[in-house]
Motif scaffolding. Structure first.
Motif, PDB file in Angstrom:
ATOM      1  N   MET A  96       1.061  -1.265  -0.170  1.00  0.00           N
ATOM      2  CA  MET A  96       0.192  -0.239  -0.083  1.00  0.00           C
ATOM      3  C   MET A  96       1.040   1.288  -0.153  1.00  0.00           C
ATOM      4  O   MET A  96      -0.240   2.339  -0.081  1.00  0.00           O
ATOM      5  CB  MET A  96      -0.896  -0.146   0.968  1.00  0.00           C
ATOM      6  CG  MET A  96      -0.954  -0.027   2.803  1.00  0.00           C
ATOM      7  SD  MET A  96       0.040   1.373   3.159  1.00  0.00           S
ATOM      8  CE  MET A  96      -1.055   2.414   3.398  1.00  0.00           C
ATOM      9  N   GLY A  97       2.243   1.188  -0.019  1.00  0.00           N
ATOM     10  CA  GLY A  97       2.975   2.083  -0.226  1.00  0.00           C
ATOM     11  C   GLY A  97       3.297   3.195   1.303  1.00  0.00           C
ATOM     12  O   GLY A  97       4.047   4.147   0.907  1.00  0.00           O
ATOM     13  N   LYS A  98       2.805   2.921   1.821  1.00  0.00           N
ATOM     14  CA  LYS A  98       3.182   3.954   2.621  1.00  0.00           C
ATOM     15  C   LYS A  98       4.518   3.774   3.466  1.00  0.00           C
ATOM     16  O   LYS A  98       5.499   2.726   3.580  1.00  0.00           O
ATOM     17  CB  LYS A  98       2.173   3.960   4.353  1.00  0.00           C
ATOM     18  CG  LYS A  98       2.031   2.979   5.195  1.00  0.00           C
ATOM     19  CD  LYS A  98       1.204   3.449   6.644  1.00  0.00           C
ATOM     20  CE  LYS A  98       1.070   2.830   7.083  1.00  0.00           C
ATOM     21  NZ  LYS A  98      -0.099   2.421   8.007  1.00  0.00           N
ATOM     22  N   VAL A  99       5.348   4.349   4.108  1.00  0.00           N
ATOM     23  CA  VAL A  99       6.815   4.327   4.450  1.00  0.00           C
ATOM     24  C   VAL A  99       6.714   3.360   5.324  1.00  0.00           C
ATOM     25  O   VAL A  99       5.868   2.993   6.252  1.00  0.00           O
ATOM     26  CB  VAL A  99       8.056   5.397   4.607  1.00  0.00           C
ATOM     27  CG1 VAL A  99       7.893   6.744   3.625  1.00  0.00           C
ATOM     28  CG2 VAL A  99       6.874   6.333   6.290  1.00  0.00           C
ATOM     29  N   THR A 282       1.433   8.513   5.589  1.00  0.00           N
ATOM     30  CA  THR A 282       0.380   8.360   4.707  1.00  0.00           C
ATOM     31  C   THR A 282      -0.259   8.806   3.794  1.00  0.00           C
ATOM     32  O   THR A 282      -1.197   8.504   2.919  1.00  0.00           O
ATOM     33  CB  THR A 282      -0.635   7.397   5.973  1.00  0.00           C
ATOM     34  OG1 THR A 282       0.144   7.021   7.450  1.00  0.00           O
ATOM     35  CG2 THR A 282      -1.241   6.470   5.310  1.00  0.00           C
ATOM     36  N   THR A 283       0.990   9.690   3.532  1.00  0.00           N
ATOM     37  CA  THR A 283       0.796  10.225   2.064  1.00  0.00           C
ATOM     38  C   THR A 283      -0.612  10.831   2.280  1.00  0.00           C
ATOM     39  O   THR A 283      -1.240  11.012   1.022  1.00  0.00           O
ATOM     40  CB  THR A 283       0.784   9.560   1.064  1.00  0.00           C
ATOM     41  OG1 THR A 283       2.021   8.245   0.853  1.00  0.00           O
ATOM     42  CG2 THR A 283       0.803  10.102  -0.874  1.00  0.00           C
ATOM     43  N   GLY A 323      15.230   7.111   3.443  1.00  0.00           N
ATOM     44  CA  GLY A 323      15.412   8.513   2.241  1.00  0.00           C
ATOM     45  C   GLY A 323      14.330   8.837   2.403  1.00  0.00           C
ATOM     46  O   GLY A 323      13.930  10.324   1.505  1.00  0.00           O
ATOM     47  N   THR A 324      12.931   8.590   1.595  1.00  0.00           N
ATOM     48  CA  THR A 324      12.190   8.805   1.575  1.00  0.00           C
ATOM     49  C   THR A 324      10.840   8.514   2.540  1.00  0.00           C
ATOM     50  O   THR A 324      10.628   8.992   3.755  1.00  0.00           O
ATOM     51  CB  THR A 324      11.017   7.374   1.111  1.00  0.00           C
ATOM     52  OG1 THR A 324      11.815   6.287   0.099  1.00  0.00           O
ATOM     53  CG2 THR A 324       9.808   7.135  -0.147  1.00  0.00           C
ATOM     54  N   ASP A 325      10.517  10.249   2.004  1.00  0.00           N
ATOM     55  CA  ASP A 325       9.379  10.541   3.610  1.00  0.00           C
ATOM     56  C   ASP A 325       8.364  10.335   3.172  1.00  0.00           C
ATOM     57  O   ASP A 325       6.984  10.551   4.306  1.00  0.00           O
ATOM     58  CB  ASP A 325      10.148  12.521   3.711  1.00  0.00           C
ATOM     59  CG  ASP A 325      10.794  12.677   3.724  1.00  0.00           C
ATOM     60  OD1 ASP A 325      11.459  12.678   4.575  1.00  0.00           O
ATOM     61  OD2 ASP A 325      11.352  13.510   3.138  1.00  0.00           O
ATOM     62  N   VAL A 326       7.695  10.613   2.030  1.00  0.00           N
ATOM     63  CA  VAL A 326       6.064  10.091   1.842  1.00  0.00           C
ATOM     64  C   VAL A 326       5.953   8.997   0.387  1.00  0.00           C
ATOM     65  O   VAL A 326       7.212   9.368  -0.677  1.00  0.00           O
ATOM     66  CB  VAL A 326       5.201  11.880   1.274  1.00  0.00           C
ATOM     67  CG1 VAL A 326       3.951  11.347   0.139  1.00  0.00           C
ATOM     68  CG2 VAL A 326       5.682  12.949   2.006  1.00  0.00           C
ATOM     69  N   GLY A 327       5.668   7.826   0.409  1.00  0.00           N
ATOM     70  CA  GLY A 327       5.251   7.102  -0.615  1.00  0.00           C
ATOM     71  C   GLY A 327       4.519   7.248  -1.316  1.00  0.00           C
ATOM     72  O   GLY A 327       3.637   8.832  -1.103  1.00  0.00           O
ATOM     73  N   PRO A 328       3.664   6.407  -2.432  1.00  0.00           N
ATOM     74  CA  PRO A 328       2.615   6.543  -3.581  1.00  0.00           C
ATOM     75  C   PRO A 328       1.284   6.433  -2.903  1.00  0.00           C
ATOM     76  O   PRO A 328       1.195   5.959  -1.569  1.00  0.00           O
ATOM     77  CB  PRO A 328       2.650   5.633  -4.370  1.00  0.00           C
ATOM     78  CG  PRO A 328       3.207   4.774  -3.585  1.00  0.00           C
ATOM     79  CD  PRO A 328       4.500   5.086  -2.119  1.00  0.00           C
TER      80      PRO A 328
END
Ligand code: UN1
Length: 499
Positions: A96-99, A282-283, A323-328
């Motif tokens: 689902m994408g969240k970091v 969670t974008t 290093g990713t702050d915000v996922g898709p």
């Protein structure tokens, strides 16, 4: 070349089984659409029928197990999730994408819920109260209800099912679980763990598929005694109508339009950090996401300037990568909805001061990404100010005093969470008292509820029930009262009294 993908099944009547339709759908990684996670059942009412029939039998067995023993199974589930935390978190991020940091939190919330539920097995308090008559006892206790339909969203693929399923089981009910069709792998792993922990097979049934088929069949099934649903207010209304007509117990957890209020005396560093986390964690796809930022006019311009700088520096990417702050976002439709809201914002004469588009980055082209977006000049009463966007879009509204901020906060149909940043203790308490939301945070963002406190919203966010904490156990159990008269004679209440 077509990638080979694992095929997952429903769990019905104690067995992993194919859907009656024989149909499956593909589930993909939202950060990389080309990556297939697996094939999952497209179930129908026929599968639900089997699941409910088996759950009724499971219920008859499980309700007789002493609550502390039921709690033991849930404690073991907590232990197993702790052992498999990293694996579960990675599966969720991939699905689902969240970091990763957030999906680890998601699993932790389920672990906390499991341990709380397990200890509740040694409480489930009833009351013993004095009878008005001599030689007579009066007491109440909590009794299980039956089969519960549990319908959950994509944004907390393990935590939200745990909020519902674990208290339902602890109270002695059986469960038919229908997870969001976009997070079936997380649901599969969660069910696997519960079974391994010792939850008897027929007490827990997993039916994958679409809400319009599987969800509907569960809600409409006459042998499903109660339903717990987290999702949109629109679907919640449909479920509410059915459950009302069929006299079913129902807990609804729906939309939010949560605001963070910043007063001029606030710690600005803290307030900036808070809103970045609240709006873009969670974008932005949380019921509790900070969707509105209410800024006092004295600090408005400086705050916006800083916010834009910092929101613009957030790194979009695959949540599995450091290093990713915000996922898709969850899927292409969600991105499209957010795009439409940005268009509406422009029509409503708001200004897009940060983001507002899909990222112009080849490396992200295969995923459902949208830039963290800040809109200023959003006016109370406009669509952007009123409607749930469920994406990384923050609307900034200016106010001149606390009374006005409270009025703006309250003038929406939702009432889930709110937040105020201030150094003034009187302002903080006034806000707690007057903000019409189920949760108010002081000097903390609108997200971050803890598993052992009641969670839920006022107005059209819910229907009065709470999840989490102690209150949820009332929803999943029913009060029964027993009077024991050992006087050996007929004693008539209200009549044979001495006054
Ligand atoms: C949600 O907002 O969809 O309060 C659930 C939080 C989490 C749960 C949020 N513990 O942020």
């Amino acid at each position: 070349m077509k990638a080979e993908a694992a095929r997952f099944l429903n769990y019905i009547d104690g067995r992993w089984s194919e859907p009656a339709s024989g149909d499956f759908h593909e589930n993909r990684n939202p950060a990389r659409n080309s990556e297939l996670i697996g094939q999952f059942p497209l179930s129908t009412a026929e599968d639900v029928e089997r699941a409910v029939a088996s759950a009724i039998e499971g219920f008859e067995e499980w309700r007789r197990v002493p609550a502390p023993e039921r709690g033991e199974a849930l404690r073991r589930a907590g232990d197993l999730m702790a052992i498999r935390k990293e694996e579960l978190a990675r599966a969720m991020t991939r699905e689902m994408g969240k970091v990763l940091e957030e999906t680890r939190g998601d699993v932790q919330e389920a672990i906390d819920t499991a341990y709380y539920a397990s200890s509740e097995g040694r409480r489930l308090f009833g009351r013993t109260v004095p009878s008005e008559l001599r030689d007579k006892w009066a007491m109440s206790y909590r009794r299980p209800i039956g089969v519960f339909g549990i319908i959950t969203p994509f944004n907390f693929p393990v935590a939200i099912p745990s909020w519902k399923i674990l208290p339902a089981l602890l109270c002695g009910n059986a469960v038919v679980f229908k997870p969001a069709a976009v997070v079936p792998h997380s649901a599969h792993l969660f069910v696997e763990i519960l079974l391994e922990a010792g939850v008897p097979p027929r007490c827990l049934q997993l039916v994958h598929g679409a809400g319009s088929r599987v969800g509907r069949a569960i809600v409409e099934h006459p042998d499903v005694a109660g339903v717990s649903f987290t999702g949109s207010t629109e679907i919640g209304s449909v479920i509410g109508e059915t459950c009302g007509r069929m006299h079913k117990r129902l807990s609804l957890e729906m939309g939010g339009k949560n605001a963070q209020i910043v007063m001029p005396d606030a710690d600005m560093d803290l307030a900036i950090e808070g809103v970045l986390w609240g709006a873009f964690g969670t974008t932005g796809q949380r019921c509790t996401a900070t969707s509105r930022l209410l800024l006092h006019q004295a600090i408005h311009d400086d705050f916006v300037e800083r916010l834009v700088r910092e929101a613009g520096a957030l790194r979009l990417g695959d949540g599995l990568k450091g290093g990713t702050d915000v996922g898709p976002m969850i899927h292409a439709d969600a991105v499209q909805t957010v795009e439409q809201y940005v268009d509406i914002a422009r029509e409503e004469e708001a200004e897009v001061v940060c983001g507002g588009a899909r990222p112009d980055d080849e490396a992200l082209a295969d995923g459902h990404f949208f830039e963290p977006t800040v809109l200023t000049g959003v006016r109370p009463g406009t669509r952007l100010e009123q409607e749930e966007v469920f994406g990384p879009v923050l609307s900034v509204v200016r106010f001149s005093d606390l009374d006005e901020a409270i009025e703006i906060n309250n003038d929406v149909r939702y009432g889930l969470s709110s937040s105020i940043y201030t150094a003034d203790v009187s302002a903080a308490f006034r806000a707690i008292e007057r903000l019409d939301t189920g949760i108010t945070y002081v000097n903390a963002p609108t997200i971050g509820a803890e598993a052992h406190l009641p969670f839920g919203g006022m107005k059209q966010t819910g229907n009065g029930h709470r999840e989490g904490g102690w209150e949820v156990y009332d929803f999943y159990s029913e009060t029964k009262v027993a009077y024991v008269d050992y006087s050996g004679r007929l004693q008539r209440a209200q009549i044979d009294v001495d006054w």
